[in-house]
Design a protein around this motif. Structure first.
Motif, PDB file in Angstrom:
ATOM      1  N   GLU A   1       3.441  -1.174   1.781  1.00  0.00           N
ATOM      2  CA  GLU A   1       2.770  -1.766   0.643  1.00  0.00           C
ATOM      3  C   GLU A   1       2.846  -0.919  -0.516  1.00  0.00           C
ATOM      4  N   SER A   2       3.172   0.255  -0.351  1.00  0.00           N
ATOM      5  CA  SER A   2       3.164   1.114  -1.728  1.00  0.00           C
ATOM      6  C   SER A   2       4.594   1.302  -2.160  1.00  0.00           C
ATOM      7  N   ASP A   3       5.569   0.526  -1.532  1.00  0.00           N
ATOM      8  CA  ASP A   3       6.874   0.620  -2.338  1.00  0.00           C
ATOM      9  C   ASP A   3       6.876  -0.306  -3.693  1.00  0.00           C
ATOM     10  N   THR A   4       6.518   0.379  -4.706  1.00  0.00           N
ATOM     11  CA  THR A   4       6.332  -0.284  -5.863  1.00  0.00           C
ATOM     12  C   THR A   4       6.891   0.612  -6.991  1.00  0.00           C
TER      13      THR A   4
ATOM     14  N   GLY B   1       5.512  -4.434  -0.375  1.00  0.00           N
ATOM     15  CA  GLY B   1       5.465  -4.075  -1.526  1.00  0.00           C
ATOM     16  C   GLY B   1       6.334  -4.881  -2.427  1.00  0.00           C
ATOM     17  N   THR B   2       7.100  -4.342  -3.383  1.00  0.00           N
ATOM     18  CA  THR B   2       7.865  -5.143  -4.182  1.00  0.00           C
ATOM     19  C   THR B   2       9.458  -4.436  -4.397  1.00  0.00           C
TER      20      THR B   2
ATOM     21  N   GLY C   1       9.154  -9.414  -7.317  1.00  0.00           N
ATOM     22  CA  GLY C   1       8.714  -8.861  -6.223  1.00  0.00           C
ATOM     23  C   GLY C   1       9.389  -8.714  -4.905  1.00  0.00           C
TER      24      GLY C   1
ATOM     25  N   ASP D   1       7.044   5.368   1.409  1.00  0.00           N
ATOM     26  CA  ASP D   1       6.778   4.123   1.350  1.00  0.00           C
ATOM     27  C   ASP D   1       7.798   3.091   1.761  1.00  0.00           C
TER      28      ASP D   1
ATOM     29  N   CYS E   1      11.173  -6.103  -9.560  1.00  0.00           N
ATOM     30  CA  CYS E   1      10.253  -5.863  -8.730  1.00  0.00           C
ATOM     31  C   CYS E   1       8.701  -6.150  -9.043  1.00  0.00           C
ATOM     32  N   ASP E   2       8.501  -6.327 -10.478  1.00  0.00           N
ATOM     33  CA  ASP E   2       7.030  -6.834 -10.829  1.00  0.00           C
ATOM     34  C   ASP E   2       7.485  -8.296 -11.058  1.00  0.00           C
TER      35      ASP E   2
ATOM     36  N   ALA F   1      10.777  -1.365  -4.642  1.00  0.00           N
ATOM     37  CA  ALA F   1      11.382  -0.386  -5.814  1.00  0.00           C
ATOM     38  C   ALA F   1      12.033   0.568  -5.171  1.00  0.00           C
TER      39      ALA F   1
END
Length: 484
Positions: free
Chosen positions: A412-415, A272-273, A47, A408, A43-44, A275
């Motif tokens: 955008e907030s799916d991290t 988001g990424t 992405g 999420d 994810c980080d 997650a």
């Protein structure tokens, strides 16, 4: 869940784990493992990863490498054809009269680009029903049409948003609208991707999700006079292209030709990424495979670990997997799919198969203290169990608490930081024991016939949803639901 509950479960499972495969698997899953390192890398490090993007290709290569690093020797990437490329590009808009302010928006997947930058009046179409467009009449022609949405709080709300797609697009096309602005169902400015096509085909009208509160402002302004907006949506679209599923397996010691499949989708949308949807379950599948390998546990039947691509574009990876492996389907004991984040696992959707209830409970019996037996008979459409269901294979989908997943979803907030790590560790323990139990069981359920599947779809009312999503005709024609 309190942290003391997890500590108690760890201690109880560890105490009973010696020389007991399911408890050994659970004890390992509840302990320190590389699962969060994997999620961080996906994810980080990579992405958001829409199928067809460079990030998607990196994720596929990473997943195959990670399975191999875990010690699995049977790892492959299986190519398949995707019918239609869609990737996001430019999404810009601003109100230019009577007030001037920028608009935040995100292009809706599988919608076309505008013809360069357009400028047009905004008209309010309420919830975008056929009657709402009829009320607008000629005012909708060449206009940017604002469509209102209720705030999404439940899975029913989410499915209602998808179920209106076909009628909304038909009405918008018929009206001659230049573009659609769909009010975000999430408050406080949160944007997300909302696909406007369930089969990957290109919808007829340029469409974007717009900041919820800004949509309210636009709507109020239309009550006082003409509102004009400048809009530029430039998406990358194309025809057929190739993606890959990632497949790894641990061969069974007695019945290697019989298969228990556990899977999750590797692709995600890009704001988001990815997650909660669905990186956390990808990391779990990888870690379950690692657990079997580390502990040297070889079940009676083969366990196959599959990370599907193309799920967000219409479940194409799992559909193509079923097509590729259709000659094996009689040998599939069951499939288990995880796709709703990291909330508490309460049980499994049985997908119309009441005979699965006893099988699942027997498999989970060594972990009775986990209370994951609240199974539902509901049949699911919208994730990677679907084409297995249509082809008669017993299939399960995890029932996970929709918080934090729903707020999420595609957003955008799916991290990484949104993931419930404590609950996911418990889910990993349950999933490990479940697939072991299904693979080790002396007996197995039969595959349903086409006639039995059709009756299941009607009895569970899944046929109605399939008709709304445009899937029923494919089942009726035999294009989906593969039998010898």
């Amino acid at each position: 869940m309190k942290f003391t509950r997890l500590l108690f479960l760890c201690a109880a499972v560890a105490a009973a784990a010696e020389n007991d495969a399911p408890r050994r698997l659970a004890a390992r899953a509840l302990g320190e493992t590389p699962i969060w390192n994997d999620l961080h890398a996906l994810c980080d490090g990579i992405g958001g990863r829409p199928t067809g993007s460079a990030a998607s290709e990196r994720a596929i290569a990473w997943a195959a490498k990670t399975f191999r690093q875990a010690g699995l020797t049977s790892v492959s990437v299986e190519p398949f054809k995707m019918p239609q490329l869609w990737l996001p590009g430019t999404a810009e808009a601003s109100a230019i009269s009577p007030a001037q302010f920028p608009l935040r928006l995100a292009a809706a997947p599988f919608t076309p680009s505008t013809q360069g930058t357009i400028e047009a009046p905004v008209v309010d179409a309420g919830e975008g029903t056929e009657q709402d467009f009829a009320r607008l009449g000629a005012r909708a022609k060449a206009a940017i049409v604002l469509v209102r949405s209720k705030e999404m709080k439940t899975f029913d709300d989410l499915f209602a948003e998808y179920l209106r797609n076909n009628s909304l697009m038909a009405a918008a096309k018929s009206s001659g609208a230049a573009a659609l602005l769909l009010q975000s169902t999430r408050p406080r400015g949160l944007l997300y991707r909302h696909p406007m096509s369930m089969d990957g085909s290109l919808a007829p009208v340029p469409t974007a999700i717009v900041h919820r509160e800004q949509a309210e402002r636009l709507g109020r302004l239309t009550l006082s006079g003409e509102v004009r907006v400048r809009l530029n949506l430039q998406n990358q679209t194309g025809g057929e292209y190739q993606s890959q599923n990632v497949v790894a397996e641990i061969r069974g010691r007695e019945k290697p030709e019989e298969v228990v499949l556990i899977g999750a989708h590797l692709d995600s949308w890009d704001l988001g990424t990815g997650a909660e949807d669905n990186g956390v379950n990808v990391a779990m599948i990888l870690d379950i495979a690692r657990g079997f390998q580390e502990l040297g546990i070889v079940p009676r039947r083969t366990i196959r670990f599959v990370l599907f691509s193309g799920e967000e574009q219409g479940m194409w990876g799992s559909r193509r997997y079923v097509e590729r492996h259709h000659a094996e389907l009689d040998k599939f004991v069951a499939t288990v799919t995880f796709d709703t984040g990291s909330g508490r696992l309460s049980g499994f959707y049985l997908n119309g198969r009441e005979d699965l209830r006893g099988e699942v409970n027997s498999a989970l019996a060594p972990l009775g203290g986990f209370n994951s037996s609240e199974h539902l008979i509901d049949a699911m459409d919208g994730t990677d169990n679907f084409d297995f269901l249509l082809s008669g294979v017993p299939n399960l989908v995890g029932i996970q608490d929709p918080i934090p997943y729903l707020p999420d979803y595609h957003a955008e907030s799916d991290t990484f930081d949104r993931v419930n790590q404590r609950e996911q560790k418990i889910t990993s323990a349950i999933a490990s024991v479940l697939v072991w139990g299904l693979a080790e069981s002396p007996g197995r359920l039969k595959r349903q016939s086409r006639q039995e599947v059709e009756r299941l779809l009607i009895d569970t009312k899944l046929d109605q949803q399939m008709k709304a999503f445009g899937q029923w005709a494919e089942f009726e024609s035999g294009k989906r639901g593969l039998f010898q």
